[in-house]
Design a protein around this motif. Structure first.
Motif, PDB file in Angstrom:
ATOM      1  N   ALA A   1      26.335  19.897  11.260  1.00  0.00           N
ATOM      2  CA  ALA A   1      26.528  21.400  11.398  1.00  0.00           C
ATOM      3  C   ALA A   1      25.601  22.128  11.993  1.00  0.00           C
ATOM      4  N   GLU A   2      24.302  21.888  11.717  1.00  0.00           N
ATOM      5  CA  GLU A   2      23.133  22.676  12.371  1.00  0.00           C
ATOM      6  C   GLU A   2      22.936  22.231  13.663  1.00  0.00           C
ATOM      7  N   ALA A   3      22.997  21.026  14.024  1.00  0.00           N
ATOM      8  CA  ALA A   3      22.820  20.745  15.291  1.00  0.00           C
ATOM      9  C   ALA A   3      24.190  20.877  16.132  1.00  0.00           C
ATOM     10  N   LYS A   4      25.147  21.044  15.465  1.00  0.00           N
ATOM     11  CA  LYS A   4      26.617  20.971  15.943  1.00  0.00           C
ATOM     12  C   LYS A   4      27.123  19.845  16.756  1.00  0.00           C
ATOM     13  N   VAL A   5      26.821  18.431  15.967  1.00  0.00           N
ATOM     14  CA  VAL A   5      27.089  17.303  16.639  1.00  0.00           C
ATOM     15  C   VAL A   5      27.575  16.262  15.459  1.00  0.00           C
ATOM     16  N   TRP A   6      28.527  15.568  15.987  1.00  0.00           N
ATOM     17  CA  TRP A   6      29.332  14.551  15.245  1.00  0.00           C
ATOM     18  C   TRP A   6      29.080  13.226  15.732  1.00  0.00           C
ATOM     19  N   THR A   7      28.071  12.524  14.816  1.00  0.00           N
ATOM     20  CA  THR A   7      27.617  11.193  15.411  1.00  0.00           C
ATOM     21  C   THR A   7      28.440  10.086  14.766  1.00  0.00           C
ATOM     22  N   ILE A   8      29.314   9.325  15.628  1.00  0.00           N
ATOM     23  CA  ILE A   8      30.212   8.297  15.255  1.00  0.00           C
ATOM     24  C   ILE A   8      29.438   7.022  15.373  1.00  0.00           C
ATOM     25  N   PRO A   9      29.467   6.318  14.132  1.00  0.00           N
ATOM     26  CA  PRO A   9      28.532   4.913  14.288  1.00  0.00           C
ATOM     27  C   PRO A   9      29.328   4.031  14.935  1.00  0.00           C
ATOM     28  N   GLY A  10      28.654   3.193  15.803  1.00  0.00           N
ATOM     29  CA  GLY A  10      29.463   2.102  16.391  1.00  0.00           C
ATOM     30  C   GLY A  10      30.052   1.147  15.501  1.00  0.00           C
ATOM     31  N   TYR A  11      29.342   0.940  14.243  1.00  0.00           N
ATOM     32  CA  TYR A  11      29.818   0.004  13.240  1.00  0.00           C
ATOM     33  C   TYR A  11      29.484   0.601  11.936  1.00  0.00           C
ATOM     34  N   ASP A  12      30.154   0.569  10.864  1.00  0.00           N
ATOM     35  CA  ASP A  12      29.921   1.144   9.690  1.00  0.00           C
ATOM     36  C   ASP A  12      30.186  -0.114   8.870  1.00  0.00           C
ATOM     37  N   PRO A  13      29.264  -0.648   8.027  1.00  0.00           N
ATOM     38  CA  PRO A  13      29.106  -1.562   7.209  1.00  0.00           C
ATOM     39  C   PRO A  13      30.487  -1.604   6.152  1.00  0.00           C
ATOM     40  N   THR A  14      30.674  -0.373   5.818  1.00  0.00           N
ATOM     41  CA  THR A  14      31.803  -0.311   4.474  1.00  0.00           C
ATOM     42  C   THR A  14      33.212  -0.143   5.104  1.00  0.00           C
ATOM     43  N   THR A  15      33.571   0.258   6.469  1.00  0.00           N
ATOM     44  CA  THR A  15      34.678   0.239   7.191  1.00  0.00           C
ATOM     45  C   THR A  15      34.918  -0.619   8.284  1.00  0.00           C
TER      46      THR A  15
END
Length: 178
Positions: A47-61
């Motif tokens: 929220a501070e940097a106002k960025v959403w970083t979507i991982p390419g791969y999430d080990p849990t999902t």
């Protein structure tokens, strides 16, 4: 949905209550795919940097991004406001837009249901990406590559991608704020 209809659709959508309506608006404004928006996690939001970083791969999902590569999305003020609205719903499962079942995001059909209740069932949530592309290509002067980057599309051939070191986040921030 034709890009010319999106602004009035958003006005109408903002008059709706509920997590699904907020998720759909977030999807439209970020030009994200449905699964990316529905699967958004608080741990991905800066929220501070106002960025959403979507991982390419999430080990849990599993795979989060279609191309399997991390994608950063600038978050202008309205997107931050949406996040602040859903923040009180935050649960330990970390989902920004939680579904009814703990640990599961909203279903794709939930977004479809919002559109159906708005008498827009001829359109799909993913179609807003096409509307974004049409709008950016015809109503702005931003370069094609920047628009494609905003859509998290691979740009150029393998050699060109090897030399491209930046994701042009600040330029895309300008695009997303228009």
């Amino acid at each position: 949905m034709p890009c010319a209809e999106v602004p009035s659709f958003l006005v109408e959508l903002r008059g709706r209550q509920g997590v699904a309506a907020l998720c759909l608006e977030f999807l439209v404004l970020t030009a994200a795919r449905s699964g990316e928006a529905r699967g958004a996690r608080w741990s991905e939001i800066d929220a501070e940097a106002k960025v959403w970083t979507i991982p390419g791969y999430d080990p849990t999902t599993g795979r989060r991004m279609k191309a399997g590569q991390t994608h950063r999305v600038p978050l202008p003020s309205r997107m931050i406001a949406i996040l602040e609205t859903v923040r009180p719903l935050r649960r330990p499962d970390d989902l920004v837009f939680p579904g009814k079942k703990y640990g599961a995001p909203l279903s794709d059909m939930t977004l479809t249901a919002v559109m159906k209740r708005m008498n827009r069932n001829q359109f799909t949530a993913n179609g807003f990406r096409s509307a974004f592309r049409d709008w950016a290509g015809s109503a702005t002067s931003f370069p094609r590559e920047l628009v494609e980057e905003a859509l998290s599309h691979l740009i150029g051939n393998k050699v060109e991608r090897a030399y491209r070191r930046s994701d042009a986040l600040e330029r895309r921030r300008e695009l997303m704020a228009v």
